[in-house]
Design an enzyme around this catalytic site. Sequence first.
Site, short mmCIF file in Angstrom:
data_model
loop_
_atom_site.label_atom_id
_atom_site.label_comp_id
_atom_site.label_asym_id
_atom_site.label_seq_id
_atom_site.Cartn_x
_atom_site.Cartn_y
_atom_site.Cartn_z
N GLY B 46 1.02 -1.42 -0.24
CA GLY B 46 -0.25 -0.14 0.20
C GLY B 46 1.22 0.80 0.53
O GLY B 46 1.55 0.90 0.72
N ALA B 47 0.83 2.37 -0.76
CA ALA B 47 1.44 3.47 -1.29
C ALA B 47 2.18 3.93 0.48
O ALA B 47 2.96 4.27 0.47
CB ALA B 47 1.01 4.47 -1.84
N ARG B 88 10.51 -1.78 -4.33
CA ARG B 88 9.21 -1.63 -5.32
C ARG B 88 9.59 -0.19 -5.90
O ARG B 88 9.57 0.49 -5.80
CB ARG B 88 8.20 -1.10 -4.63
CG ARG B 88 7.92 -3.54 -4.09
CD ARG B 88 6.95 -3.00 -3.41
NE ARG B 88 5.10 -3.74 -4.70
CZ ARG B 88 4.44 -3.97 -4.45
NH1 ARG B 88 3.87 -3.74 -3.36
NH2 ARG B 88 4.32 -3.78 -5.35
N GLN B 195 -5.40 -9.23 -1.83
CA GLN B 195 -5.31 -7.86 -1.36
C GLN B 195 -7.26 -7.55 -0.06
O GLN B 195 -7.27 -7.51 0.37
CB GLN B 195 -5.37 -6.25 -1.63
CG GLN B 195 -3.58 -6.86 -1.64
CD GLN B 195 -3.32 -7.04 -3.09
OE1 GLN B 195 -4.00 -7.92 -4.02
NE2 GLN B 195 -2.37 -6.52 -3.69
N ASP B 236 -1.07 4.21 -6.34
CA ASP B 236 0.67 4.75 -6.34
C ASP B 236 1.41 5.88 -6.82
O ASP B 236 2.38 5.84 -6.02
CB ASP B 236 1.02 3.01 -6.80
CG ASP B 236 0.05 1.44 -5.92
OD1 ASP B 236 -0.49 1.71 -5.85
OD2 ASP B 236 1.03 1.09 -4.53
N ASN B 246 -2.07 2.47 -10.01
CA ASN B 246 -2.62 1.75 -9.55
C ASN B 246 -3.17 0.30 -9.65
O ASN B 246 -2.44 -0.71 -10.62
CB ASN B 246 -4.99 2.30 -9.00
CG ASN B 246 -4.61 1.92 -7.34
OD1 ASN B 246 -3.95 2.04 -6.41
ND2 ASN B 246 -5.61 1.32 -7.70
N LYS B 247 -3.16 -0.80 -8.37
CA LYS B 247 -2.96 -2.35 -8.48
C LYS B 247 -3.26 -2.52 -9.93
O LYS B 247 -4.68 -2.52 -10.23
CB LYS B 247 -3.74 -2.61 -7.10
CG LYS B 247 -3.88 -4.05 -7.35
CD LYS B 247 -2.66 -5.07 -7.79
CE LYS B 247 -1.25 -4.43 -6.05
NZ LYS B 247 -0.45 -5.34 -6.52
#
Lengths: 346, 346
Positions: B46-47, B88, B195, B236, B246-247
């Site tokens: 999670g950012a 990451r 998630q 993110d 994002n994801k």
Amino acid sequence: MLKTIEYVDGVVRMIDQTKLPLESVFVDCRTIEEVGSAIKTMVIRGAPAIGVAAAMGVSLGAAAIEAETFDDFFSQLEAQCAELGQSRPTAVNLAWGIERMTRVAQENKSLPLAELKTLLRDESIKICAEDIEINKAMGRHGQALIEKGQTVLTHCNAGALATAGYGTALGVIRAAMEAGKNIKVMANETRPFLQGARLTVWELKEDNIPVTLITDNMSGFFMKKKAIDCVVVGADRIAANGDVANKIGTYMVATMAEKHKIPFYVAAPISTLDMSLSSGDLIPIEERSSEEVTSVQNQRIAPEGTNAAHPAFDVTPNDMITAIITEKGVARPPFAESLKRLAEQK
Amino acid sequence: MLKTIEYVDGVVRMIDQTKLPLESVFVDCRTIEEVGSAIKTMVIRGAPAIGVAAAMGVSLGAAAIEAETFDDFFSQLEAQCAELGQSRPTAVNLAWGIERMTRVAQENKSLPLAELKTLLRDESIKICAEDIEINKAMGRHGQALIEKGQTVLTHCNAGALATAGYGTALGVIRAAMEAGKNIKVMANETRPFLQGARLTVWELKEDNIPVTLITDNMSGFFMKKKAIDCVVVGADRIAANGDVANKIGTYMVATMAEKHKIPFYVAAPISTLDMSLSSGDLIPIEERSSEEVTSVQNQRIAPEGTNAAHPAFDVTPNDMITAIITEKGVARPPFAESLKRLAEQK
């Protein structure tokens, strides 16, 4: 290649698709009820394969009936068929397989019952063999739509395992390979049942067709990168206007294809057409157990007591479909006309 | 509610998010390398949470440095930070957390090193506390966009577990509940890492917020049925033009929302903005191990030797986003202007 379903010594033998690819286990059905249960629990799945299983189930049911007259025989058969017909609601091939068998029974009502039972067994074996021929014809028509070197996205498993053999969507892919087109496949894993990860990848690997597995939420990413050239999927029921019910998630794939102007093809036998329904809104959508969503291969992935939804199919409107590939040829919009023409063609 | 991350007696303690919800296990990091490894293996993800973890990691790194001069200290710290920064690539909050810590070090270079190390520890604890306040402010701004009784779809986990607490997207949902709006949530399971199924459902159940879990390929079905009123997701990294990384799967959700004319909201702190990138095309997309796709919770779901792709994020273009919710207010299109205004606002 393992056989999806076959008649062996009075037994209907199926490869257990809930166990593939980790285990290759066969399930032997000796009664129509056992066939119904195999369909319901997805030991066998895929619209055309369900049609074949239904026909073989009816022949097992017929064989077990004790009756003196055709009328008595037929009323018992109809009762069994009514129950079998409830096993899964969305794929119309289930009803199609049952109807074809009961029609053959009625058309041969003058035969001695022992002979009629043999005839029904042979009819179900014939349906199985025909299905493979139908898929090969579909492959011949469909492969013409795919160009050399393209990457084809597919969803769920519309392959040999979803049929008596060769497959519908994967039949088109197999035919394109056989025509030397050197295509590549991207396979959606297809949660919750993972038909893509478990069955499509397994089938294509067996046939040495290059395949890359992705999760269902990745196809948009690859379409945006121009890494997917077209989509080919199967169908569980097609309404008269060309709306297509298929595995849950198909509608999202079609929407992504529409956004990226990528052709979206559906491959399905004429038996998947339901000309009695004017639109896809009328197709019943099966709601399956939420446990198939909260777990993967019997391992829980969500907190205990999680509320989950599980519609097993969705409907893709006809205006998002580039063409419908059948064994009789390729239907193009407007589908209300083109499908009718194909359905009526001898 | 369990704490995502905290500083306890010289140790950075995290709840292991790879194990939730089946097990509640804590991981204690004693070095900056251990923090880097926890980020890489997604013990913490999670950012915003990655930003906090990075800051705490830097303070652990600083504490362990043996040096006589600030210059020696700082060059060692920079080397450690460079490595941590590689853990990451997509979430910009990682770089943001590191940069804030090194800036504080430089601004206090005249302090004795022992005092500087304490200051850095306190700064990382402050960043953690600030994050919760930021999320609450975001919740206040964002909840105004949600109406009573609506059903909100979310993807991945942008919750308390993705932050120091309260959450970004789930912070907006929490604030809407606290405002008495009685909303409902649909949560995408979010393959491959799940998630949604594991973390979002767990968090919302803990807070008694009604949630229904769906697979990632179902949201189109429910939007077509008008069962989803709006979408709220986290981010993110956000480029200067409002493109949002994002994801993986977010882009498909946004496309479905666009097709169904459903508002699509992004909730993210200002620290997620990367004004140095003019567009989302420039955001690096992490490619993770294919084994996370071919297995679920270490159980293989595809044939051995399966080729799989695993882009961990995608980019949603700004023209598909209704509004971006930050702690400083809600940005509307054109985002190039509105985000710049918010970023410069004190």
